[in-house]
Scaffold this motif. Sequence first.
Motif, PDB file in Angstrom:
ATOM      1  N   PRO A 266      47.607  43.165  35.462  1.00  0.00           N
ATOM      2  CA  PRO A 266      46.416  44.008  35.341  1.00  0.00           C
ATOM      3  C   PRO A 266      45.178  43.269  34.853  1.00  0.00           C
ATOM      4  O   PRO A 266      44.055  43.749  35.037  1.00  0.00           O
ATOM      5  N   ARG A 267      45.368  42.084  34.266  1.00  0.00           N
ATOM      6  CA  ARG A 267      44.217  41.318  33.776  1.00  0.00           C
ATOM      7  C   ARG A 267      43.506  40.547  34.881  1.00  0.00           C
ATOM      8  O   ARG A 267      42.548  39.819  34.600  1.00  0.00           O
ATOM      9  N   ILE A 269      41.582  41.689  36.904  1.00  0.00           N
ATOM     10  CA  ILE A 269      40.213  42.219  36.944  1.00  0.00           C
ATOM     11  C   ILE A 269      39.691  42.297  35.517  1.00  0.00           C
ATOM     12  O   ILE A 269      40.444  42.596  34.582  1.00  0.00           O
ATOM     13  N   HIS A 270      38.400  41.993  35.344  1.00  0.00           N
ATOM     14  CA  HIS A 270      37.781  41.996  34.014  1.00  0.00           C
ATOM     15  C   HIS A 270      36.368  42.546  34.121  1.00  0.00           C
ATOM     16  O   HIS A 270      35.614  42.176  35.023  1.00  0.00           O
ATOM     17  N   GLN A 271      36.029  43.442  33.215  1.00  0.00           N
ATOM     18  CA  GLN A 271      34.673  43.996  33.173  1.00  0.00           C
ATOM     19  C   GLN A 271      34.129  43.927  31.751  1.00  0.00           C
ATOM     20  O   GLN A 271      34.801  44.302  30.797  1.00  0.00           O
ATOM     21  N   THR A 275      31.548  42.698  36.779  1.00  0.00           N
ATOM     22  CA  THR A 275      32.958  42.733  37.180  1.00  0.00           C
ATOM     23  C   THR A 275      33.388  41.392  37.759  1.00  0.00           C
ATOM     24  O   THR A 275      32.679  40.813  38.592  1.00  0.00           O
ATOM     25  N   PHE A 333      42.030  49.109  42.142  1.00  0.00           N
ATOM     26  CA  PHE A 333      40.992  49.115  41.125  1.00  0.00           C
ATOM     27  C   PHE A 333      39.826  49.963  41.633  1.00  0.00           C
ATOM     28  O   PHE A 333      39.411  49.809  42.782  1.00  0.00           O
ATOM     29  N   TYR A 346      37.824  48.585  33.223  1.00  0.00           N
ATOM     30  CA  TYR A 346      38.701  47.432  33.020  1.00  0.00           C
ATOM     31  C   TYR A 346      38.107  46.457  32.004  1.00  0.00           C
ATOM     32  O   TYR A 346      38.049  45.254  32.218  1.00  0.00           O
ATOM     33  N   THR A 347      37.684  46.991  30.884  1.00  0.00           N
ATOM     34  CA  THR A 347      37.059  46.188  29.837  1.00  0.00           C
ATOM     35  C   THR A 347      38.115  45.689  28.852  1.00  0.00           C
ATOM     36  O   THR A 347      39.291  46.058  28.931  1.00  0.00           O
ATOM     37  N   ARG A 350      40.084  48.298  27.058  1.00  0.00           N
ATOM     38  CA  ARG A 350      41.170  48.998  27.738  1.00  0.00           C
ATOM     39  C   ARG A 350      42.508  48.399  27.359  1.00  0.00           C
ATOM     40  O   ARG A 350      43.538  48.890  27.755  1.00  0.00           O
ATOM     41  N   ASP A 352      45.795  47.584  26.715  1.00  0.00           N
ATOM     42  CA  ASP A 352      46.864  48.567  26.599  1.00  0.00           C
ATOM     43  C   ASP A 352      47.570  48.447  25.251  1.00  0.00           C
ATOM     44  O   ASP A 352      47.907  47.360  24.805  1.00  0.00           O
TER      45      ASP A 352
END
Length: 500
Positions: A266-267, A269-271, A275, A333, A346-347, A350, A352
């Motif tokens: 899941p990492r 993507i990064h915001q 993005t 995404f 997706y910051t 977030r 988890d």
Amino acid sequence: MANEFEFQDEQIESKEKKFTRRKFLEGTTKVAGLSLGMALVNPMSNLTVFAADDKEKGDHRNKPILVFPVISDVHIKKTGTKDIQKFSNTLQQLNEVVPKQDAFVVVGDLTDNGFTEEYDRFMSVYNAGKQSQAVSLMAIGNHDYWNGLSVADAQKLFFKKTGMESIYFHKVIKGYHFIILGTEDGNTEGTFSVKQINWLGEKLKQAKADDPNKPIFVFHHQPIKDTIYGSEWGFSENRDLFYNTLKEYPQAITFSGHTHYPLDDPRIIHQKDFTTVGTSTGSYIWLDAGRIQGEVPEGADFLNQALIVEVYSNKVIIKRRDIHNNDWTGEPFVISSPGDKNKFLYTEKRADKTAPYFEKDAKLTIVQPTLTGLTIAFSQAKDNLLVHDYKIVARNLGTGKAEKEFLAFSEFYKDFVPNPLVLNLEGLKPNTKYELEVQALDAYGNGSKTSLKATGKTLQGEVEEVSITLSKDSLNGTADTVEVTVENARVPQSDWIGLL
């Protein structure tokens, strides 16, 4: 000690739920009735796996305005068939799932070394498989320079073979701005000059002035450090200038390759201020360092992944495709109102907090002891997103001390995800009883509250001292060779460097 596990070559039918990599990543429980392919004759024989739902996820309420695939790191070689077959399969499958493409993007390392023959093979497959209406957008990667030519000549060859107009260029497709950047030499880390970054700033400004509400798409081979999963392989020189140039444009969505890190994490993507998205590879997998399986695990060239980007009037959907498995991986995404940072999902916040867990019937078993190691097998844990690793602590029961600690991938990148997971733990003392404790870790480092434990004893005997012998003490020039004899060493593994 007898082996407690029996492995069968033939697949066996089962009515139980089974888990493929996709379900392992999604943490859901839909069933597709697939076969496990492994029978266990011990208390772990009831281990289950979840099946994948092959339905495409996405927005079906309206049609996208703009659609384009993104791939990277194809690494076509001078000879061979596997790389060509994989690339051809990529184009064919993308044509099936995206029958009408507006653009097609390749984010660097088209070739393995930038040789003419490699470009010819790449372009032959590409031209045969691409859709005629799709605009070709290709960024140069560090491998595309590794042909022995000067930087200028390597770039000229890239232009000649791909038809690209420059190392960095700008296109407007259906009203959306595409900015393609190019590393300026063969440096593995990547080189982006102040001149190129200033040009990037001008194009970003132009795109925003054109329409501040539309996303701006930016492509470059090496990632920006300290952003996505795998960005430790990104560039350092002018990194802050590059980042700060993009920082003023939250509607910017950047795509980078280079790392070969899988899309499943899941990492990827990064915001934060804008993005960033990783694009995986069409060649072979690369992973985090420090795990038992190594950064390039056995059979790493199975991986072949791609992104599919759908642009709607108020959002962008990015789908992750397993080409090698002809399926989707993870959930798409969704970037709603790309220019509004308050809507970023997706910051870093977030991150988890839900820890993975072992089911009540999960087991850890010692499969086979050796003189200096123990082979173990255990039930895979579950998580709402992704079980990434396992931490295994070997505690010497004679001294009561934790003598050795191991880190291993869950092998989430495989299809099927192995369950149970079998690992070889090496470097233990002979004739010693150990308590082994296994804890599951997710992609964000959350550890399972419970762990699996078992005791085992290594075999009795003496470890012979490793000896290395050279056939001669000196070399006569760089073309000379020396024979190296290694005795009493364990079987070579991925942590060996320089000796094969």
